[in-house]
Motif scaffolding. Structure first.
Motif, PDB file in Angstrom:
ATOM      1  N   PRO A 170      52.902  25.088  31.346  1.00 29.15           N
ATOM      2  CA  PRO A 170      54.168  24.491  30.877  1.00 29.15           C
ATOM      3  C   PRO A 170      55.183  25.579  30.562  1.00 29.15           C
ATOM      4  N   PRO A 171      56.377  25.512  31.166  1.00 29.26           N
ATOM      5  CA  PRO A 171      57.362  26.596  31.001  1.00 29.26           C
ATOM      6  C   PRO A 171      57.814  26.766  29.557  1.00 29.26           C
ATOM      7  N   VAL A 172      57.904  28.018  29.143  1.00 27.52           N
ATOM      8  CA  VAL A 172      58.358  28.348  27.799  1.00 27.52           C
ATOM      9  C   VAL A 172      59.163  29.638  27.858  1.00 27.52           C
ATOM     10  N   LEU A 173      60.184  29.726  27.033  1.00 25.68           N
ATOM     11  CA  LEU A 173      60.957  30.966  26.901  1.00 25.68           C
ATOM     12  C   LEU A 173      61.110  31.260  25.413  1.00 25.68           C
ATOM     13  N   LEU A 194      61.148  31.971  38.108  1.00 27.12           N
ATOM     14  CA  LEU A 194      60.382  30.850  37.571  1.00 27.12           C
ATOM     15  C   LEU A 194      61.108  29.573  37.955  1.00 27.12           C
ATOM     16  N   HIS A 195      60.484  28.775  38.815  1.00 26.32           N
ATOM     17  CA  HIS A 195      61.077  27.508  39.260  1.00 26.32           C
ATOM     18  C   HIS A 195      60.508  26.381  38.398  1.00 26.32           C
ATOM     19  N   LEU A 196      61.380  25.727  37.636  1.00 26.75           N
ATOM     20  CA  LEU A 196      60.925  24.695  36.711  1.00 26.75           C
ATOM     21  C   LEU A 196      60.487  23.427  37.443  1.00 26.75           C
ATOM     22  N   HIS A 220      65.023  28.914  37.345  1.00 20.74           N
ATOM     23  CA  HIS A 220      65.799  28.015  38.186  1.00 20.74           C
ATOM     24  C   HIS A 220      65.676  26.569  37.684  1.00 20.74           C
ATOM     25  N   PHE A 221      66.816  25.973  37.367  1.00 21.70           N
ATOM     26  CA  PHE A 221      66.878  24.619  36.824  1.00 21.70           C
ATOM     27  C   PHE A 221      67.303  23.613  37.888  1.00 21.70           C
ATOM     28  N   GLU A 237      73.905  31.306  34.626  1.00 25.37           N
ATOM     29  CA  GLU A 237      74.614  31.393  35.898  1.00 25.37           C
ATOM     30  C   GLU A 237      74.196  30.180  36.713  1.00 25.37           C
ATOM     31  N   PRO A 238      74.832  29.021  36.487  1.00 22.75           N
ATOM     32  CA  PRO A 238      74.377  27.740  37.046  1.00 22.75           C
ATOM     33  C   PRO A 238      73.985  27.834  38.524  1.00 22.75           C
ATOM     34  N   PRO A 239      72.821  27.288  38.859  1.00 22.67           N
ATOM     35  CA  PRO A 239      71.839  26.567  38.029  1.00 22.67           C
ATOM     36  C   PRO A 239      70.683  27.456  37.571  1.00 22.67           C
ATOM     37  N   THR A 240      70.960  28.721  37.272  1.00 21.47           N
ATOM     38  CA  THR A 240      69.903  29.680  36.952  1.00 21.47           C
ATOM     39  C   THR A 240      70.157  30.330  35.598  1.00 21.47           C
ATOM     40  N   LEU A 241      69.112  30.420  34.800  1.00 24.34           N
ATOM     41  CA  LEU A 241      69.164  31.158  33.540  1.00 24.34           C
ATOM     42  C   LEU A 241      68.610  32.554  33.823  1.00 24.34           C
TER      43      LEU A 241
END
Length: 333
Positions: A232-235, A204-206, A6-7, A190-194
């Motif tokens: 720290p978020p990473v993909l 995962l909420h950034l 979630h962005f 899928e805004p605002p979600t990857l």
């Protein structure tokens, strides 16, 4: 099942793409490849290199130690993959060695619980913070990387750099949302979600922290992230092997033969015959024969320097190896 990232608006402004292969993510992903029942074709040259190394060196000890922490599939302890940084393997090893004992205990206990197995004696020692166990892990990481990954790093780097170039154009043409929508077939925006294909459902909420995107040569299929959402978020996602950027040259492996085409690509950085052999996973004699054919075709030059013969691309060879847009195709599908 899906992982939903979630962005916020702040997160969209704080996306970074790793500038080069991350050594520990490539290491753990390559261990998945090594243990897979069936490997993807792109990894075949590396697996040939591994088989040759195993025939000459006793690397089974370090591999056995590392696979204690990195199973064929599924989660692994987060401390093995510290946050992306510019310091390469040495900096990553420093961070792993400095992992607090409490974190080691917690992550190894959770790992063993998810695997539903009894930890080995060595794993229990590591969880207890035993200094010798830490040194053994560090030695296994160094040996594995030096013997099995470093000789092939040019191939890994070529794919990751090409992926970064592709996505740089995506950002210029469509901003962050275009980037997120073109990462991988297994990832969709899928805004605002990857939304990413994942072994289990999760969120995962950034929360304004942003995210580091790490293209990986050895990552295949589904992307990977850390277990602890507080880190720290990473993909980590499969580095793209889009063929469209080198379409006029797509038939070159068929023309030259795949191994000879790989040899041409490997010489984007000049090297001696022995190093060329290591890069493409063949014997020195075979590498010498391929170099001879490429030299006769005026695609490379060969210069004797001391006791070695160093090969380098000619302008024509470089154009063929990199394609009209400077994107290497040697590991493409």
């Amino acid at each position: 099942m899906s992982l939903r990232i979630h962005f916020t608006a702040d997160d969209l402004a704080r996306i970074t793409v790793a500038p080069r292969p991350d050594p520990m993510w490539e290491l753990v992903n390559s261990l998945h490849t090594l243990q897979a029942r069936q490997a993807v074709p792109e990894h075949a040259p590396w697996l040939r290199h591994v088989r040759k190394r195993l025939a000459r060196s006793d690397l089974r000890g370090p591999i056995r130690l590392l696979t204690t922490l990195v199973p064929p599939a599924g989660d692994l302890p987060d401390f093995l993959t510290p946050p992306p940084h510019g310091g390469g393997l040495e900096a990553a090893r420093d961070l792993i060695r400095a992992t607090p004992a409490a974190r080691l205990r917690s992550e190894i206990a959770s790992f063993a619980g998810r695997r539903k197995t009894t930890p080995s004696t060595w794993l229990r020692r590591l969880a207890e913070g035993d200094r010798a166990a830490r040194q053994e892990l560090d030695g296994a990481v160094l040996t594995y990387f030096r013997e099995l990954l470093a000789p092939q790093i040019h191939l890994i780097d070529a794919v990751v750099q090409a992926d970064r170039a592709h996505h740089g154009r995506d950002v210029l043409e469509g901003g962050a949302e275009r980037l997120l929508n073109t990462l991988s077939p297994s990832i969709r925006w899928e805004p605002p979600t990857l939304v990413a294909d994942y072994p289990r459902d999760g969120d995962l909420h950034l929360g304004g922290r942003g995210i580091s995107l790490v293209p990986s040569f050895f990552c295949t299929g589904r992307p990977i992230t850390l277990i602890d959402p507080g880190l720290p978020p990473v993909l980590v996602y499969p580095a793209s092997r889009r063929s469209g950027f080198a379409a006029p040259l797509d038939g070159l492996p068929e023309l030259l033969g795949r191994t000879r085409a790989m040899a041409l690509c490997a010489l984007v950085s000049p090297c001696a015959t022995g190093e060329l052999a290591r890069r493409i996973g063949v014997s020195i004699g075979t590498a010498s024969k391929h170099a001879s054919v490429l030299r006769k075709a005026r695609l490379i030059t060969s210069t004797r320097r001391g006791g070695e013969v160093v090969h380098a691309l000619t302008p024509l060879g470089r154009e063929l190896a990199q394609g009209r847009r400077g994107v290497s195709w040697c590991c493409g599908t």
